[in-house]
Design a protein around this motif. Structure first.
Motif, short mmCIF file in Angstrom:
data_model
loop_
_atom_site.label_atom_id
_atom_site.label_comp_id
_atom_site.label_asym_id
_atom_site.label_seq_id
_atom_site.Cartn_x
_atom_site.Cartn_y
_atom_site.Cartn_z
N ASP A 57 -3.27 7.25 11.65
CA ASP A 57 -1.98 6.96 12.27
C ASP A 57 -1.32 5.72 11.70
OD1 ASP A 57 -2.28 9.13 14.03
OD2 ASP A 57 -3.40 7.91 15.47
N ALA A 58 -1.99 5.07 10.74
CA ALA A 58 -1.52 3.76 10.26
C ALA A 58 -0.14 3.81 9.64
CB ALA A 58 -2.53 3.19 9.28
N ALA A 59 0.10 4.78 8.76
CA ALA A 59 1.38 4.84 8.05
C ALA A 59 2.55 4.97 9.03
CB ALA A 59 1.38 5.99 7.06
N ASP A 60 2.43 5.90 9.97
CA ASP A 60 3.50 6.09 10.95
C ASP A 60 3.68 4.86 11.83
OD1 ASP A 60 4.00 8.63 10.00
OD2 ASP A 60 2.82 9.65 11.54
N ALA A 61 2.56 4.27 12.26
CA ALA A 61 2.62 3.13 13.17
C ALA A 61 3.24 1.91 12.50
CB ALA A 61 1.22 2.79 13.69
N ILE A 62 2.81 1.60 11.28
CA ILE A 62 3.35 0.43 10.58
C ILE A 62 4.82 0.63 10.25
CG2 ILE A 62 3.16 -1.04 8.53
CD1 ILE A 62 0.13 -0.39 8.55
N THR A 63 5.18 1.84 9.86
CA THR A 63 6.59 2.13 9.58
C THR A 63 7.44 1.93 10.84
OG1 THR A 63 5.98 3.74 7.86
CG2 THR A 63 8.21 3.91 8.78
N LEU A 64 6.89 2.31 11.97
CA LEU A 64 7.61 2.19 13.24
C LEU A 64 7.84 0.73 13.64
CD1 LEU A 64 8.78 3.75 15.71
CD2 LEU A 64 6.50 3.56 16.75
N ILE A 65 6.84 -0.11 13.41
CA ILE A 65 6.94 -1.50 13.88
C ILE A 65 7.45 -2.47 12.82
CG2 ILE A 65 5.08 -1.13 15.55
CD1 ILE A 65 3.23 -2.76 13.69
N GLU A 70 -2.49 -4.20 0.11
CA GLU A 70 -1.29 -3.77 -0.62
C GLU A 70 -0.57 -2.65 0.13
OE1 GLU A 70 0.03 -2.15 -5.06
OE2 GLU A 70 -2.01 -1.79 -4.32
N SER A 71 -1.33 -1.69 0.67
CA SER A 71 -0.72 -0.58 1.40
C SER A 71 0.01 -1.06 2.65
CB SER A 71 -1.78 0.45 1.80
OG SER A 71 -2.32 1.08 0.66
N ILE A 72 -0.59 -2.02 3.35
CA ILE A 72 0.04 -2.57 4.55
C ILE A 72 1.37 -3.23 4.20
CG2 ILE A 72 -0.18 -4.34 6.35
CD1 ILE A 72 -3.25 -3.73 6.28
N GLU A 73 1.38 -4.00 3.12
CA GLU A 73 2.62 -4.67 2.71
C GLU A 73 3.67 -3.68 2.22
OE1 GLU A 73 1.84 -9.14 1.45
OE2 GLU A 73 0.97 -7.76 0.00
N LEU A 74 3.24 -2.64 1.53
CA LEU A 74 4.19 -1.61 1.09
C LEU A 74 4.82 -0.91 2.28
CD1 LEU A 74 2.26 -0.03 -1.94
CD2 LEU A 74 4.45 -1.26 -2.04
N LEU A 75 4.01 -0.59 3.28
CA LEU A 75 4.54 0.08 4.47
C LEU A 75 5.45 -0.84 5.27
CD1 LEU A 75 1.28 1.91 5.58
CD2 LEU A 75 3.43 3.04 4.96
N ALA A 76 5.09 -2.11 5.34
CA ALA A 76 5.89 -3.07 6.10
C ALA A 76 7.13 -3.50 5.32
CB ALA A 76 5.05 -4.29 6.44
N GLU A 77 7.10 -3.28 4.01
CA GLU A 77 8.21 -3.69 3.13
C GLU A 77 8.47 -5.19 3.24
OE1 GLU A 77 11.55 -1.18 3.98
OE2 GLU A 77 10.62 0.59 3.07
N LYS A 78 7.38 -5.95 3.38
CA LYS A 78 7.46 -7.41 3.47
C LYS A 78 6.22 -8.03 2.85
CE LYS A 78 10.03 -7.64 7.86
NZ LYS A 78 10.04 -6.21 8.22
N GLY A 96 -9.68 5.23 0.85
CA GLY A 96 -8.71 4.18 0.55
C GLY A 96 -7.77 4.58 -0.57
N GLN A 97 -8.31 5.19 -1.63
CA GLN A 97 -7.49 5.62 -2.75
C GLN A 97 -6.51 6.71 -2.32
OE1 GLN A 97 -10.60 6.68 -5.50
NE2 GLN A 97 -10.74 4.61 -6.36
N SER A 98 -6.99 7.62 -1.45
CA SER A 98 -6.13 8.69 -0.96
C SER A 98 -4.98 8.13 -0.14
CB SER A 98 -6.97 9.66 -0.11
OG SER A 98 -6.13 10.65 0.46
N PHE A 99 -5.29 7.18 0.74
CA PHE A 99 -4.25 6.57 1.57
C PHE A 99 -3.25 5.82 0.69
CE2 PHE A 99 -2.27 3.40 4.24
CZ PHE A 99 -2.04 4.08 5.43
N SER A 100 -3.76 5.04 -0.25
CA SER A 100 -2.89 4.24 -1.11
C SER A 100 -1.97 5.12 -1.94
CB SER A 100 -3.73 3.38 -2.07
OG SER A 100 -4.48 2.43 -1.32
N SER A 101 -2.47 6.24 -2.44
CA SER A 101 -1.63 7.12 -3.25
C SER A 101 -0.52 7.73 -2.42
CB SER A 101 -2.48 8.23 -3.89
OG SER A 101 -3.04 9.08 -2.90
N THR A 102 -0.80 8.02 -1.17
CA THR A 102 0.21 8.57 -0.27
C THR A 102 1.32 7.55 0.01
OG1 THR A 102 -1.43 9.96 0.81
CG2 THR A 102 0.63 9.61 1.99
#
Length: 276
Positions: A75-83, A103-111, A267-273
């Protein structure tokens, strides 16, 4: 510690809340919690720990210094995008999301955010977790100490390089399950040799506790401790020979290696998405 926000209200979030409050690191009134949809769970946590709970994101993040991401990794991608509109660059982000890179967290947060990844294990529920922590370059020394303070309330913690977190996941993140698997085998063997179940369980638990304490207190390595218990021609030697004949030690090594590899694959799968 002032206002701390936890996104996710599962067992790890609850273990951290319990540990922080019990150790008086923070009061329940300064912890704010939200989750995807279970209002009943939030109400239960409010009643048990005196935390604040809301689905109003403006209220949730207003004045927050630290944000713990504790939702399920799927649920991380949807949750981070939401907040992400509410995340500020001076907020410390702590992630307990297995397989989700900084890196994925920062990409999703765009910050560009100060982010610490943490890999505790389920023993946090009884204050005995082994937690590995990894920080990016935006995390200050004071913030690193604050994060250690949080995870030391549920066990012991140490900082490692982020590239080592997959190995930590395979070793200690999944580690409690390996010990439970061993305990299962010991319980089954107790039944086969005629020991009453409850009595056998007490012996097994105390044996595991005692062995762990010996490892913790002794300067001797595990192999030496094992050899000291193994008298020539004795019962322990007879049992260990069966373990060796069945390749049990090698099986445990391969088990941890495969768990590590799976953590890396996830991790690689999540990052590629995320990058797509």
């Amino acid at each position: 510690m002032k206002k701390l926000v936890i996104v996710g209200a599962g067992s790890m979030a609850e273990a951290l809340i319990s540990g922080m409050i019990e150790s008086r690191l923070i009061t329940g009134s300064n912890i704010w919690v939200t989750n995807k949809c279970s209002r009943e769970k939030l109400q239960s946590m409010q009643k048990a720990y005196g935390v604040q709970a809301t689905y109003n994101h403006s209220e949730l993040f207003r004045g927050a210094e630290t944000v713990i991401l504790a939702m399920k990794p799927k649920d991380a991608a949807d949750a981070i995008t939401l907040i992400k509109p509410y995340l500020q660059e001076d907020m410390l982000i702590i992630s307990v999301l297995a397989g989700v890179s900084i890196e994925s967290i920062e990409l999703l947060a765009e910050k560009k955010l100060p982010v610490v990844r943490a890999m505790p294990n389920t023993s946090a529920a009884v204050g005995k977790s082994a937690s590995a922590l990894s920080a990016n370059e935006r995390v200050t020394k004071e913030q690193m100490e604050a994060v250690r303070g949080i995870f030391d309330t549920v066990g012991k913690s140490a900082f490692v390089e982020e590239r080592q977190l997959d190995a930590v996941t395979g070793l200690s993140g999944s580690g409690p399950a390996y010990i439970y698997y061993l305990a299962e085998a010991m319980e089954k063997s107790a039944e086969e040799i005629g020991l009453e179940k409850e009595m056998a369980k007490e012996f097994i638990i105390q044996t595991l506790i005692g062995a762990a304490e010996m490892l913790a207190r002794s300067a001797k390595d595990p192999q030496q401790l094992r050899k000291e218990v193994t008298s020539p021609g004795g019962t322990t030697e007879a049992g260990v020979k069966v373990l060796e004949a069945n390749g049990v030690q090698r099986a445990f090594i391969e088990c941890i290696m495969e768990a590590t590899a799976q953590s890396r694959r996830l991790g690689q799968s999540f990052s590629s998405t995320v990058k797509i």
